[in-house]
Design a protein around this motif. Structure first.
Motif, PDB file in Angstrom:
ATOM      1  N   MET A   1       0.848  -1.198   0.000  1.00 45.23           N
ATOM      2  CA  MET A   1       0.000   0.000   0.000  1.00 45.23           C
ATOM      3  C   MET A   1       0.877   1.240   0.000  1.00 45.23           C
ATOM      4  O   MET A   1       1.634   1.472   0.915  1.00 45.23           O
ATOM      5  CB  MET A   1      -0.901  -0.046   1.234  1.00 45.23           C
ATOM      6  CG  MET A   1      -1.792   1.160   1.397  1.00 45.23           C
ATOM      7  SD  MET A   1      -2.902   1.346   0.050  1.00 45.23           S
ATOM      8  CE  MET A   1      -2.952   3.094  -0.103  1.00 45.23           C
ATOM      9  N   LEU A   2       0.827   2.016  -1.037  1.00 44.49           N
ATOM     10  CA  LEU A   2       1.708   3.173  -1.146  1.00 44.49           C
ATOM     11  C   LEU A   2       0.959   4.481  -0.941  1.00 44.49           C
ATOM     12  O   LEU A   2       1.445   5.379  -0.300  1.00 44.49           O
ATOM     13  CB  LEU A   2       2.387   3.166  -2.516  1.00 44.49           C
ATOM     14  CG  LEU A   2       3.317   1.968  -2.733  1.00 44.49           C
ATOM     15  CD1 LEU A   2       3.696   1.857  -4.183  1.00 44.49           C
ATOM     16  CD2 LEU A   2       4.563   2.110  -1.892  1.00 44.49           C
ATOM     17  N   ILE A   3      -0.214   4.568  -1.521  1.00 39.61           N
ATOM     18  CA  ILE A   3      -1.010   5.794  -1.371  1.00 39.61           C
ATOM     19  C   ILE A   3      -2.387   5.411  -0.851  1.00 39.61           C
ATOM     20  O   ILE A   3      -3.045   4.540  -1.406  1.00 39.61           O
ATOM     21  CB  ILE A   3      -1.124   6.541  -2.710  1.00 39.61           C
ATOM     22  CG1 ILE A   3       0.251   7.045  -3.131  1.00 39.61           C
ATOM     23  CG2 ILE A   3      -2.100   7.703  -2.596  1.00 39.61           C
ATOM     24  CD1 ILE A   3       0.268   7.779  -4.423  1.00 39.61           C
ATOM     25  N   GLU A   4      -2.780   6.065   0.216  1.00 36.44           N
ATOM     26  CA  GLU A   4      -4.065   5.731   0.827  1.00 36.44           C
ATOM     27  C   GLU A   4      -5.180   6.554   0.196  1.00 36.44           C
ATOM     28  O   GLU A   4      -4.993   7.749  -0.091  1.00 36.44           O
ATOM     29  CB  GLU A   4      -3.986   6.033   2.319  1.00 36.44           C
ATOM     30  CG  GLU A   4      -5.112   5.407   3.103  1.00 36.44           C
ATOM     31  CD  GLU A   4      -4.894   5.576   4.596  1.00 36.44           C
ATOM     32  OE1 GLU A   4      -5.891   5.737   5.309  1.00 36.44           O
ATOM     33  OE2 GLU A   4      -3.731   5.548   5.018  1.00 36.44           O
ATOM     34  N   ALA A   5      -6.307   5.897  -0.032  1.00 34.21           N
ATOM     35  CA  ALA A   5      -7.448   6.601  -0.617  1.00 34.21           C
ATOM     36  C   ALA A   5      -7.957   7.666   0.350  1.00 34.21           C
ATOM     37  O   ALA A   5      -8.051   7.442   1.554  1.00 34.21           O
ATOM     38  CB  ALA A   5      -8.562   5.611  -0.928  1.00 34.21           C
ATOM     39  N   LYS A   6      -8.250   8.850  -0.194  1.00 39.57           N
ATOM     40  CA  LYS A   6      -8.731   9.969   0.625  1.00 39.57           C
ATOM     41  C   LYS A   6     -10.202  10.220   0.315  1.00 39.57           C
ATOM     42  O   LYS A   6     -10.592  10.203  -0.846  1.00 39.57           O
ATOM     43  CB  LYS A   6      -7.951  11.238   0.299  1.00 39.57           C
ATOM     44  CG  LYS A   6      -6.453  11.093   0.411  1.00 39.57           C
ATOM     45  CD  LYS A   6      -5.985  11.307   1.816  1.00 39.57           C
ATOM     46  CE  LYS A   6      -4.462  11.256   1.850  1.00 39.57           C
ATOM     47  NZ  LYS A   6      -3.941  10.852   3.118  1.00 39.57           N
ATOM     48  N   ILE A   8     -13.049  12.426  -0.634  1.00 36.21           N
ATOM     49  CA  ILE A   8     -13.199  13.733  -1.267  1.00 36.21           C
ATOM     50  C   ILE A   8     -14.698  13.987  -1.392  1.00 36.21           C
ATOM     51  O   ILE A   8     -15.434  13.133  -1.878  1.00 36.21           O
ATOM     52  CB  ILE A   8     -12.540  13.770  -2.654  1.00 36.21           C
ATOM     53  CG1 ILE A   8     -11.045  13.453  -2.534  1.00 36.21           C
ATOM     54  CG2 ILE A   8     -12.727  15.139  -3.311  1.00 36.21           C
ATOM     55  CD1 ILE A   8     -10.337  13.307  -3.862  1.00 36.21           C
ATOM     56  N   ALA A  13     -14.911  17.400  -5.594  1.00 36.00           N
ATOM     57  CA  ALA A  13     -14.688  16.532  -6.758  1.00 36.00           C
ATOM     58  C   ALA A  13     -15.192  17.206  -8.029  1.00 36.00           C
ATOM     59  O   ALA A  13     -14.538  17.172  -9.074  1.00 36.00           O
ATOM     60  CB  ALA A  13     -15.380  15.183  -6.557  1.00 36.00           C
ATOM     61  N   ILE A  16     -12.713  19.972  -8.993  1.00 39.75           N
ATOM     62  CA  ILE A  16     -11.476  19.422  -9.579  1.00 39.75           C
ATOM     63  C   ILE A  16     -11.730  18.989 -11.018  1.00 39.75           C
ATOM     64  O   ILE A  16     -10.963  19.314 -11.930  1.00 39.75           O
ATOM     65  CB  ILE A  16     -10.959  18.232  -8.729  1.00 39.75           C
ATOM     66  CG1 ILE A  16     -10.475  18.719  -7.363  1.00 39.75           C
ATOM     67  CG2 ILE A  16      -9.833  17.510  -9.450  1.00 39.75           C
ATOM     68  CD1 ILE A  16     -10.201  17.604  -6.376  1.00 39.75           C
TER      69      ILE A  16
ATOM     70  N   LEU B  62      -8.003   8.025  -6.055  1.00 36.23           N
ATOM     71  CA  LEU B  62      -8.225   8.338  -4.636  1.00 36.23           C
ATOM     72  C   LEU B  62      -9.693   8.198  -4.255  1.00 36.23           C
ATOM     73  O   LEU B  62     -10.015   7.909  -3.100  1.00 36.23           O
ATOM     74  CB  LEU B  62      -7.726   9.754  -4.320  1.00 36.23           C
ATOM     75  CG  LEU B  62      -6.217   9.958  -4.412  1.00 36.23           C
ATOM     76  CD1 LEU B  62      -5.847  11.399  -4.123  1.00 36.23           C
ATOM     77  CD2 LEU B  62      -5.471   9.026  -3.473  1.00 36.23           C
ATOM     78  N   LEU B  63     -10.578   8.403  -5.245  1.00 35.16           N
ATOM     79  CA  LEU B  63     -12.012   8.192  -5.005  1.00 35.16           C
ATOM     80  C   LEU B  63     -12.382   6.714  -5.100  1.00 35.16           C
ATOM     81  O   LEU B  63     -13.541   6.350  -4.946  1.00 35.16           O
ATOM     82  CB  LEU B  63     -12.834   9.001  -6.016  1.00 35.16           C
ATOM     83  CG  LEU B  63     -12.844  10.524  -5.831  1.00 35.16           C
ATOM     84  CD1 LEU B  63     -13.416  11.197  -7.068  1.00 35.16           C
ATOM     85  CD2 LEU B  63     -13.658  10.905  -4.616  1.00 35.16           C
ATOM     86  N   PHE B  96      -0.757   1.224  -8.027  1.00 37.74           N
ATOM     87  CA  PHE B  96       0.091   1.980  -7.109  1.00 37.74           C
ATOM     88  C   PHE B  96      -0.752   3.015  -6.370  1.00 37.74           C
ATOM     89  O   PHE B  96      -0.606   3.220  -5.168  1.00 37.74           O
ATOM     90  CB  PHE B  96       1.201   2.667  -7.910  1.00 37.74           C
ATOM     91  CG  PHE B  96       2.031   3.645  -7.125  1.00 37.74           C
ATOM     92  CD1 PHE B  96       3.078   3.213  -6.327  1.00 37.74           C
ATOM     93  CD2 PHE B  96       1.778   5.000  -7.197  1.00 37.74           C
ATOM     94  CE1 PHE B  96       3.836   4.119  -5.605  1.00 37.74           C
ATOM     95  CE2 PHE B  96       2.535   5.914  -6.484  1.00 37.74           C
ATOM     96  CZ  PHE B  96       3.565   5.470  -5.681  1.00 37.74           C
ATOM     97  N   PHE B  97      -1.635   3.667  -7.105  1.00 38.13           N
ATOM     98  CA  PHE B  97      -2.465   4.711  -6.509  1.00 38.13           C
ATOM     99  C   PHE B  97      -3.697   4.141  -5.807  1.00 38.13           C
ATOM    100  O   PHE B  97      -4.237   4.761  -4.903  1.00 38.13           O
ATOM    101  CB  PHE B  97      -2.935   5.697  -7.587  1.00 38.13           C
ATOM    102  CG  PHE B  97      -1.818   6.483  -8.213  1.00 38.13           C
ATOM    103  CD1 PHE B  97      -1.196   7.503  -7.511  1.00 38.13           C
ATOM    104  CD2 PHE B  97      -1.377   6.201  -9.493  1.00 38.13           C
ATOM    105  CE1 PHE B  97      -0.173   8.238  -8.075  1.00 38.13           C
ATOM    106  CE2 PHE B  97      -0.354   6.935 -10.062  1.00 38.13           C
ATOM    107  CZ  PHE B  97       0.252   7.952  -9.354  1.00 38.13           C
ATOM    108  N   ALA B  99      -4.290   0.873  -4.297  1.00 37.22           N
ATOM    109  CA  ALA B  99      -3.922  -0.460  -3.833  1.00 37.22           C
ATOM    110  C   ALA B  99      -5.078  -1.179  -3.155  1.00 37.22           C
ATOM    111  O   ALA B  99      -5.157  -2.403  -3.182  1.00 37.22           O
ATOM    112  CB  ALA B  99      -2.738  -0.357  -2.878  1.00 37.22           C
ATOM    113  N   PHE B 115     -13.877   9.870 -13.471  1.00 35.38           N
ATOM    114  CA  PHE B 115     -12.631  10.640 -13.490  1.00 35.38           C
ATOM    115  C   PHE B 115     -11.549   9.885 -14.276  1.00 35.38           C
ATOM    116  O   PHE B 115     -10.836  10.469 -15.086  1.00 35.38           O
ATOM    117  CB  PHE B 115     -12.129  10.884 -12.054  1.00 35.38           C
ATOM    118  CG  PHE B 115     -12.645  12.129 -11.411  1.00 35.38           C
ATOM    119  CD1 PHE B 115     -13.970  12.233 -11.021  1.00 35.38           C
ATOM    120  CD2 PHE B 115     -11.820  13.211 -11.174  1.00 35.38           C
ATOM    121  CE1 PHE B 115     -14.459  13.380 -10.415  1.00 35.38           C
ATOM    122  CE2 PHE B 115     -12.295  14.360 -10.575  1.00 35.38           C
ATOM    123  CZ  PHE B 115     -13.615  14.448 -10.184  1.00 35.38           C
TER     124      PHE B 115
END
Lengths: 63, 139
Positions: A1-6, A8, A13, A16, B62-63, B96-97, B99, B115
């Motif tokens: 796990m490198l980037i954790e989901a945030k 939003i 959204a 963006i 991320l979503l 990677f983004f 996981a 998106f």
């Protein structure tokens, strides 16, 4: 796990998406920097205005 | 047909060289968003397309949007894969983004799916733009 989901929110959204899509479309369709800035600003406004308008139009259906 | 100016370096390119340059630009633009414009010396557009495509794709991940595999099983799955794969390197590094995998049980995950597809479509538009510049159809 490198980037954790945030988490939003819906409106961030929307902002963006509207901003990035407006910038890309302005870059492709317009020639000069001034034209691109105007197009991006107008496109961003329309994205947000239409989305908020549709959201309010659907509001009675959610109740 | 008028004679091109002597200091115009573009006339030195033969049609075959221009064609190979265009192919290189198209492939580079697809793999790394903005790279095609970078090869053509269009720094502004290169940065803008990289930020736009990367921003859309990473926000989608991320979503926790859905990432469609090459074998989607039906026509819509295949179309969604083509849209997703349009973002090039961002599709390759999707795990990677994201996981934890997709979660379309929430509205946010569904937005994320859009998106990611939009990122691919924007990059395909940028590929077309880079190709037109490389083939002198656009300034």
């Amino acid at each position: 796990m490198l980037i954790e989901a945030k988490p939003i929110g819906h409106f961030p959204a929307l902002l963006i998406f509207a901003l990035l899509a407006s910038l890309a479309l302005a870059c492709v369709t317009q020639r000069t920097t001034v034209e691109r800035a105007k197009y991006a600003a107008w496109s961003l406004f329309l994205f947000v205005a239409v989305a908020v308008g549709i959201a309010w139009a659907m509001y009675p259906l959610s109740r | 047909m008028s004679e091109p100016p002597a200091n115009d370096t573009r006339v030195a390119e033969t049609p075959s060289k221009q064609s190979s340059t265009a192919i290189l630009v198209v492939v580079a633009a697809w793999i790394v968003p903005g790279m095609g414009h970078l090869l053509l010396g269009r720094w502004g557009r290169a940065i803008l397309f990289f930020v736009a495509v990367g921003g859309l794709a990473v926000t989608g991940y991320l979503l926790r949007g859905n990432i469609f595999p090459p074998r989607g099983g039906d026509v819509f799955g295949t179309l969604a894969f083509l849209a997703d794969a349009g973002s090039g390197i961002f599709y390759y590094f999707a795990r990677f983004f994201e996981a934890a995998g997709p979660d379309v049980s929430r509205a946010a995950g569904d937005y994320g799916t859009r998106f990611i597809a939009a990122a691919g479509v924007v990059n395909l538009i940028s590929v077309c733009d880079a190709h037109e510049i490389a083939t002198r159809r656009r300034s």
